[in-house]
Enzyme design. Sequence first.
Site, PDB file in Angstrom:
ATOM      1  N   ALA A 206       0.810  -1.212   0.000  1.00 16.04           N
ATOM      2  CA  ALA A 206       0.000   0.000   0.000  1.00 16.04           C
ATOM      3  C   ALA A 206       0.843   1.261   0.000  1.00 16.04           C
ATOM      4  O   ALA A 206       0.420   2.297  -0.518  1.00 16.04           O
ATOM      5  CB  ALA A 206      -0.936  -0.002   1.203  1.00 16.04           C
ATOM      6  N   THR A 207       2.036   1.206   0.581  1.00 15.45           N
ATOM      7  CA  THR A 207       2.890   2.385   0.536  1.00 15.45           C
ATOM      8  C   THR A 207       3.185   2.750  -0.906  1.00 15.45           C
ATOM      9  O   THR A 207       3.091   3.921  -1.309  1.00 15.45           O
ATOM     10  CB  THR A 207       4.198   2.145   1.319  1.00 15.45           C
ATOM     11  OG1 THR A 207       3.888   2.008   2.701  1.00 15.45           O
ATOM     12  CG2 THR A 207       5.166   3.302   1.135  1.00 15.45           C
TER      13      THR A 207
ATOM     14  N   ASN B  53      -5.518   3.722  11.023  1.00 14.55           N
ATOM     15  CA  ASN B  53      -4.791   2.608  11.613  1.00 14.55           C
ATOM     16  C   ASN B  53      -4.587   2.732  13.118  1.00 14.55           C
ATOM     17  O   ASN B  53      -4.444   1.754  13.816  1.00 14.55           O
ATOM     18  CB  ASN B  53      -3.429   2.461  10.927  1.00 14.55           C
ATOM     19  CG  ASN B  53      -2.703   3.789  10.842  1.00 14.55           C
ATOM     20  OD1 ASN B  53      -3.205   4.759  10.283  1.00 14.55           O
ATOM     21  ND2 ASN B  53      -1.511   3.854  11.382  1.00 14.55           N
TER      22      ASN B  53
ATOM     23  N   GLN C  53      -6.827  -0.341   6.005  1.00 12.00           N
ATOM     24  CA  GLN C  53      -7.293  -0.903   7.278  1.00 12.00           C
ATOM     25  C   GLN C  53      -8.734  -1.363   7.226  1.00 12.00           C
ATOM     26  O   GLN C  53      -9.175  -2.138   8.065  1.00 12.00           O
ATOM     27  CB  GLN C  53      -7.136   0.140   8.394  1.00 12.00           C
ATOM     28  CG  GLN C  53      -5.705   0.462   8.739  1.00 12.00           C
ATOM     29  CD  GLN C  53      -5.001  -0.677   9.462  1.00 12.00           C
ATOM     30  OE1 GLN C  53      -5.649  -1.571  10.019  1.00 12.00           O
ATOM     31  NE2 GLN C  53      -3.688  -0.656   9.462  1.00 12.00           N
TER      32      GLN C  53
ATOM     33  N   SER D 148      -3.727  -3.400   0.740  1.00 11.67           N
ATOM     34  CA  SER D 148      -2.547  -4.114   1.227  1.00 11.67           C
ATOM     35  C   SER D 148      -2.916  -5.544   1.607  1.00 11.67           C
ATOM     36  O   SER D 148      -3.887  -5.758   2.319  1.00 11.67           O
ATOM     37  CB  SER D 148      -1.994  -3.397   2.460  1.00 11.67           C
ATOM     38  OG  SER D 148      -1.024  -4.182   3.093  1.00 11.67           O
ATOM     39  N   ALA D 149      -2.129  -6.505   1.169  1.00 11.11           N
ATOM     40  CA  ALA D 149      -2.450  -7.902   1.468  1.00 11.11           C
ATOM     41  C   ALA D 149      -2.213  -8.256   2.930  1.00 11.11           C
ATOM     42  O   ALA D 149      -3.005  -8.996   3.527  1.00 11.11           O
ATOM     43  CB  ALA D 149      -1.615  -8.821   0.585  1.00 11.11           C
TER      44      ALA D 149
ATOM     45  N   THR E 294       8.441  -7.562 -12.808  1.00 12.64           N
ATOM     46  CA  THR E 294       7.912  -8.919 -12.770  1.00 12.64           C
ATOM     47  C   THR E 294       6.981  -9.075 -11.578  1.00 12.64           C
ATOM     48  O   THR E 294       7.294  -8.642 -10.479  1.00 12.64           O
ATOM     49  CB  THR E 294       9.069  -9.933 -12.663  1.00 12.64           C
ATOM     50  OG1 THR E 294       9.857  -9.851 -13.845  1.00 12.64           O
ATOM     51  CG2 THR E 294       8.539 -11.351 -12.498  1.00 12.64           C
TER      52      THR E 294
ATOM     53  N   CYS F  94       7.471   7.845  24.011  1.00 18.01           N
ATOM     54  CA  CYS F  94       8.600   6.980  24.322  1.00 18.01           C
ATOM     55  C   CYS F  94       8.736   5.856  23.316  1.00 18.01           C
ATOM     56  O   CYS F  94       9.810   5.327  23.114  1.00 18.01           O
ATOM     57  CB  CYS F  94       8.442   6.378  25.717  1.00 18.01           C
ATOM     58  SG  CYS F  94       8.638   7.581  27.008  1.00 18.01           S
TER      59      CYS F  94
END
Lengths: 405, 133
Positions: free
Chosen positions: A75-76, A155, A183, A203-204, A243, A329
């Site tokens: 997805a990125t 997310n 998401q 996204s898989a 490919t 943190c």
Amino acid sequence: MTLKLPIYMDYHATTPVDERVLDAMLPYFRGDFGNAASRSHVFGWKAEEAVERAREEVAKLIGAAGKEIVWTSGATESDNLAIKGVAEFYKDRGSHIITAVTEHKAVLDSCKRLEKQGTVVTYLPVEPDGRVSPDAVANAMTDKTILVSIMLANNEIGTVNPVEEIGAVVKARGAFFHIDAVQGVGKIPFDVNRSHADLVSLSAHKMYGPKGVGALYVRRKPRVRITPIIDGGGHERGMRSGTLNVPGIVGFGKAAELCRLEMEEEGRRVLALRERLRQGIEARVPSTVVNGSLEHRLPGNLNISFAFVEGEAMMMALKDVAVSSGSACTSASLEPSYVLRALGVPEEMAHTSIRFGLGRFTTEAEVDYVIDLVVDKVKRLRNMSPLWELAQSGVDLKSIQWGMH
Amino acid sequence: MAYSNKVIEHYENPRNVGSLDASSPDVGTALVGAPACGDVMKLQIKVGKDGVIEDAKFKTFGCGSAIASSSLATEWIKGMTVDQALAVKNTQIVEELSLPPVKIHCSVLAEDAIKGAIADYRKKQDLKTENAA
């Protein structure tokens, strides 16, 4: 019944590959290893058929046609391709993009890169419940607006945006609508036509498929064009060379099929588990706040702040449970979650948040174990907390002059 | 991010969690840090007539490294004289707990807390001698 530790409750970060998905993929690592672009022999033909079957499954999941699915590495990449691809192809039509402050970094950083090249970007704030308002989108649009990018579900806090109404607004004003649906797809119903989407990132590995493969839906009616960001052999109708990751794609297709068939029942089950977790904690732990809308939310998400207890310490205390936190943190930059800040969550509460993400393999026994653990550890950490001590003795923490350091 | 065993140890078995009577003339109290930063430490010392720290207690809102730093601080300064406690440096805490660079500020806060508690104690002592005079 013996509980297996550690318990995984971070389904927003990634999901385990479903055994049925793995079974579907394995032949393509073994005997059926062909390159889907090899047109001249049976190894290639078999690979191509498998890829096309997967394409149909992913398309079916979102109400699209197979020809509208472009395979990517995740997805990125899909976010990058959608945003940069549209901006470049249609640059003579306009150079204003609208998005929201709560988007994933893949969207935000793609926009930031375009800003360096002269594109104007509007980053919309969100409502206190975490959702983007269609009116806010309408008010931000100009006749130079070329693209609006708003995610289906967030997310961190799991809130679901009103993409159907936003889409109607965007199309009425003649711009392209991109949805990062990572998401939400496979967990809640989503249709590219109902949401007026022109581009959708998928996204898989967020839907029980393998990592390293994703897709970009690119509408054909009416036709949306994008300039590719990867040049090479012209694969995927010239939109994404390289490919194809055949085993990954086969896995993605199988994962999509399983989601389509099982989503409704699974959604009910996961929602019940999430509510069990939430109510179990709220009944026994005082001073907690759920971040983001409870009504418009992914079934498996519980993002909750425990006042006076710092998030990383809490995660260390929940040592056999995998969760994440919006605390500074836990981020390399020492800054609290930008999503929580966008909600208007005060900084000291952003430091106290924990994100539980439940999913397909979460059990009731795990939820009950975690509730008991949370109750015990919050009590322990509050006993160690000077803020809890002050609050218990009736001091208003906002009245204290804190020292700088 | 893996925590060092020492940090985990201090979290699982913290030394000296609790409170002393802040109104007592031989108790020094410091409250350092800020909730907005995600780090707040309260450190208290009880000093005997001979200037030796008889007891030390802490409470911390912060990550595992912050908890460990303040726990270690109280452990070290118990039995020290006030002047010896003033010499405790954050770098010693970093070394003892194997704190990574991103957590060094936790040790700095612990050093600030020790100094703050001592300063508060000394202020009370000065007032005492003023009142006595």
